[in-house]
Scaffold this active site. Structure first.
Site, PDB file in Angstrom:
ATOM      1  N   GLY A  65      -4.474  -0.771  -1.322  1.00 41.37           N
ATOM      2  CA  GLY A  65      -5.350  -0.597  -0.161  1.00 41.37           C
ATOM      3  C   GLY A  65      -5.160   0.768   0.488  1.00 41.37           C
ATOM      4  O   GLY A  65      -6.088   1.294   1.118  1.00 41.37           O
ATOM      5  N   GLU A 112      -2.527  -3.361  -8.189  1.00 39.82           N
ATOM      6  CA  GLU A 112      -2.820  -4.771  -7.895  1.00 39.82           C
ATOM      7  C   GLU A 112      -2.647  -5.706  -9.088  1.00 39.82           C
ATOM      8  O   GLU A 112      -2.226  -6.852  -8.924  1.00 39.82           O
ATOM      9  CB  GLU A 112      -4.252  -4.924  -7.349  1.00 39.82           C
ATOM     10  CG  GLU A 112      -4.433  -4.423  -5.931  1.00 39.82           C
ATOM     11  CD  GLU A 112      -4.785  -2.945  -5.828  1.00 39.82           C
ATOM     12  OE1 GLU A 112      -4.600  -2.214  -6.830  1.00 39.82           O
ATOM     13  OE2 GLU A 112      -5.248  -2.526  -4.766  1.00 39.82           O
ATOM     14  N   GLU A 167      -7.365   2.970  -1.404  1.00 42.33           N
ATOM     15  CA  GLU A 167      -8.760   2.639  -1.045  1.00 42.33           C
ATOM     16  C   GLU A 167      -9.101   3.179   0.344  1.00 42.33           C
ATOM     17  O   GLU A 167     -10.212   3.638   0.588  1.00 42.33           O
ATOM     18  CB  GLU A 167      -8.964   1.122  -1.110  1.00 42.33           C
ATOM     19  CG  GLU A 167      -8.901   0.614  -2.553  1.00 42.33           C
ATOM     20  CD  GLU A 167      -8.821  -0.904  -2.646  1.00 42.33           C
ATOM     21  OE1 GLU A 167      -7.996  -1.508  -1.921  1.00 42.33           O
ATOM     22  OE2 GLU A 167      -9.576  -1.497  -3.420  1.00 42.33           O
ATOM     23  N   ALA A 214      -2.097  -3.207   0.746  1.00 41.13           N
ATOM     24  CA  ALA A 214      -2.241  -4.371   1.621  1.00 41.13           C
ATOM     25  C   ALA A 214      -0.862  -4.970   1.850  1.00 41.13           C
ATOM     26  O   ALA A 214       0.061  -4.744   1.052  1.00 41.13           O
ATOM     27  CB  ALA A 214      -3.152  -5.395   0.949  1.00 41.13           C
TER      28      ALA A 214
HETATM   29  N1  COA Z   1       3.385  -4.954   1.606  1.00 47.54           N
HETATM   30  C1  COA Z   1       4.432  -5.382   2.352  1.00 47.54           C
HETATM   31  N2  COA Z   1       5.617  -4.771   2.377  1.00 47.54           N
HETATM   32  C2  COA Z   1       5.762  -3.670   1.633  1.00 47.54           C
HETATM   33  C3  COA Z   1       4.737  -3.163   0.824  1.00 47.54           C
HETATM   34  C4  COA Z   1       3.492  -3.857   0.831  1.00 47.54           C
HETATM   35  N3  COA Z   1       2.426  -3.435   0.120  1.00 47.54           N
HETATM   36  N4  COA Z   1       5.173  -2.065   0.173  1.00 47.54           N
HETATM   37  C5  COA Z   1       6.445  -1.888   0.571  1.00 47.54           C
HETATM   38  N5  COA Z   1       6.808  -2.847   1.444  1.00 47.54           N
HETATM   39  C6  COA Z   1       8.121  -3.021   2.104  1.00 47.54           C
HETATM   40  C7  COA Z   1       9.169  -3.487   1.121  1.00 47.54           C
HETATM   41  O1  COA Z   1       9.109  -4.897   0.976  1.00 47.54           O
HETATM   42  C8  COA Z   1      10.430  -3.031   1.814  1.00 47.54           C
HETATM   43  O2  COA Z   1      10.725  -3.941   2.861  1.00 47.54           O
HETATM   44  P1  COA Z   1      12.266  -4.468   3.075  1.00 47.54           P
HETATM   45  O3  COA Z   1      13.039  -3.219   3.411  1.00 47.54           O
HETATM   46  O4  COA Z   1      12.136  -5.432   4.219  1.00 47.54           O
HETATM   47  O5  COA Z   1      12.667  -5.066   1.786  1.00 47.54           O
HETATM   48  C9  COA Z   1      10.008  -1.723   2.479  1.00 47.54           C
HETATM   49  O6  COA Z   1       8.577  -1.756   2.534  1.00 47.54           O
HETATM   50  C10 COA Z   1      10.418  -0.490   1.677  1.00 47.54           C
HETATM   51  O7  COA Z   1       9.970  -0.677   0.346  1.00 47.54           O
HETATM   52  P2  COA Z   1      10.928  -0.550  -0.940  1.00 47.54           P
HETATM   53  O8  COA Z   1      10.277  -1.308  -2.071  1.00 47.54           O
HETATM   54  O9  COA Z   1      12.335  -0.941  -0.587  1.00 47.54           O
HETATM   55  O10 COA Z   1      10.874   1.023  -1.173  1.00 47.54           O
HETATM   56  P3  COA Z   1      10.994   1.794  -2.577  1.00 47.54           P
HETATM   57  O11 COA Z   1      11.043   3.251  -2.206  1.00 47.54           O
HETATM   58  O12 COA Z   1      12.076   1.233  -3.404  1.00 47.54           O
HETATM   59  O13 COA Z   1       9.602   1.494  -3.345  1.00 47.54           O
HETATM   60  C11 COA Z   1       7.203   1.238  -3.533  1.00 47.54           C
HETATM   61  C12 COA Z   1       8.399   1.932  -2.802  1.00 47.54           C
HETATM   62  C13 COA Z   1       5.929   1.688  -2.828  1.00 47.54           C
HETATM   63  C14 COA Z   1       7.164   1.673  -5.010  1.00 47.54           C
HETATM   64  C15 COA Z   1       7.366  -0.297  -3.479  1.00 47.54           C
HETATM   65  O14 COA Z   1       7.624  -0.672  -2.125  1.00 47.54           O
HETATM   66  C16 COA Z   1       6.146  -1.066  -3.943  1.00 47.54           C
HETATM   67  O15 COA Z   1       5.939  -1.193  -5.145  1.00 47.54           O
HETATM   68  N6  COA Z   1       5.328  -1.584  -3.002  1.00 47.54           N
HETATM   69  C17 COA Z   1       4.179  -2.389  -3.315  1.00 47.54           C
HETATM   70  C18 COA Z   1       3.015  -1.548  -3.768  1.00 47.54           C
HETATM   71  C19 COA Z   1       1.820  -2.419  -4.131  1.00 47.54           C
HETATM   72  O16 COA Z   1       1.857  -3.220  -5.048  1.00 47.54           O
HETATM   73  N7  COA Z   1       0.706  -2.239  -3.389  1.00 47.54           N
HETATM   74  C20 COA Z   1      -0.513  -2.961  -3.626  1.00 47.54           C
HETATM   75  C21 COA Z   1      -0.617  -4.118  -2.689  1.00 47.54           C
HETATM   76  S1  COA Z   1      -2.096  -5.085  -2.981  1.00 47.54           S
END
Ligand code: COA
Length: 256
Positions: A107, A130, A110, A64
């Site tokens: 999400g 989450e 999911e 999400a």
């Molecule tokens: N919602 C909004 N933005 C998100 C996102 C999410 N779920 N997941 C990644 N992004 C954005 C990051 O904020 C970043 O934006 P920015 O460049 O403006 O800072 C961009 O996507 C790239 O992500 P980044 O974290 O820099 O890449 P990474 O390769 O270092 O890490 C992940 C990748 C997937 C491990 C990490 O982005 C992450 O942990 N995301 C959240 C996952 C999560 O908790 N999902 C459940 C949501 S309920």
């Protein structure tokens, strides 16, 4: 503004790709609205017999949109009727194949689990992170993942935040096939084309019957299957499929 969802038609299949690459396809409200309306449009189109849903090579979807969630109140989320959108995806008749490459989190996981089957690239990573945000999965994660992989692995993934590799997901029964990195979309399209050659009425009934296996008792599921078989028999497609076999030709299914 670029489209958040890109649709490529290649009748009898369609490919729907999430397109927020800079946010790793985070599922914003706007993206989900577009996705559901595109999927429903394709679902009504008789020429489309199977849909592939994918993201990019780097990410199917990273969950999400956390920025949106951070600014929402509980009551706003409740009134936005978010869960109904997920029901709409689950209620599609047309078989839906998820093509998962890279991150498939929250999400995103999911969403993939809401599809009928998942084809995963060797790079795929499945997770429900989450609880590290202080919330829990809300679109079926605790239920579908547990049914797919069992309690032990589901607890591990949901409570500890561990990501499942593609091979672990295959061994646990979450995904149907694992393919090489570069084949992540092509293999899903190939599977979709195979599905699209089958009788459309039978395919829909079969998918509903398999879903019953997760949603009801064995006795009710068997009862449903039997009735669905009689319904399939009543279709023109069944007559065509059975006759074509005896005449040693390919069937020409009409979805009737
Ligand atoms: N919602 C909004 N933005 C998100 C996102 C999410 N779920 N997941 C990644 N992004 C954005 C990051 O904020 C970043 O934006 P920015 O460049 O403006 O800072 C961009 O996507 C790239 O992500 P980044 O974290 O820099 O890449 P990474 O390769 O270092 O890490 C992940 C990748 C997937 C491990 C990490 O982005 C992450 O942990 N995301 C959240 C996952 C999560 O908790 N999902 C459940 C949501 S309920």
């Amino acid at each position: 503004m670029p489209e958040l969802v890109v649709v490529q038609r290649d009748d009898p299949i369609a490919v729907v790709l999430l397109n927020r690459p800079r946010q790793l396809n985070a599922l914003s409200d706007e993206l989900m609205d577009e996705l559901v309306s595109e999927l429903q449009r394709l679902d009504r189109d008789a020429a489309i017999r199977c849909i592939v849903l994918g993201g990019s090579e780097r990410a199917f979807a990273a969950g999400a949109d956390i920025g949106e969630l951070a600014q929402s109140s509980a009551i706003e989320l409740y009134y936005a009727r978010r869960v109904e959108r997920w029901d709409a995806i689950r209620n599609l008749w047309t078989p839906l194949v998820a093509a998962v490459s890279g991150y498939c989190l929250g999400g995103g996981s999911e969403l993939a689990m809401s599809c009928d089957l998942i084809i995963a690239s060797e790079t795929a990573r499945f997770g429900q992170p989450e609880t590290s945000l202080g919330i829990i999965p809300g679109a079926g994660g605790t239920q579908r993942l547990t049914r797919a992989v069992g309690k032990a692995a589901a607890m591990d993934v949901i409570l500890s935040g561990r990501l499942l590799s593609a091979d672990e997901a295959l061994a646990a029964g979450l995904v149907a096939r694992v393919v090489a990195r570069e084949a992540w979309l092509e293999e899903a399209k190939r599977v979709a084309r195979d599905i699209a050659t089958k009788g459309p009425v039978a395919t829909r009934l079969a998918k509903e019957a398999v879903n019953r296996a997760f949603e009801s008792t064995l006795q009710l599921g068997l009862e449903y299957e039997r009735r669905a078989l009689y319904l399939a028999f009543a279709s023109e497609d069944a007559k065509e499929g059975l006759t074509a076999f005896t005449e040693k030709r390919k069937p020409d299914f009409r979805g009737r």
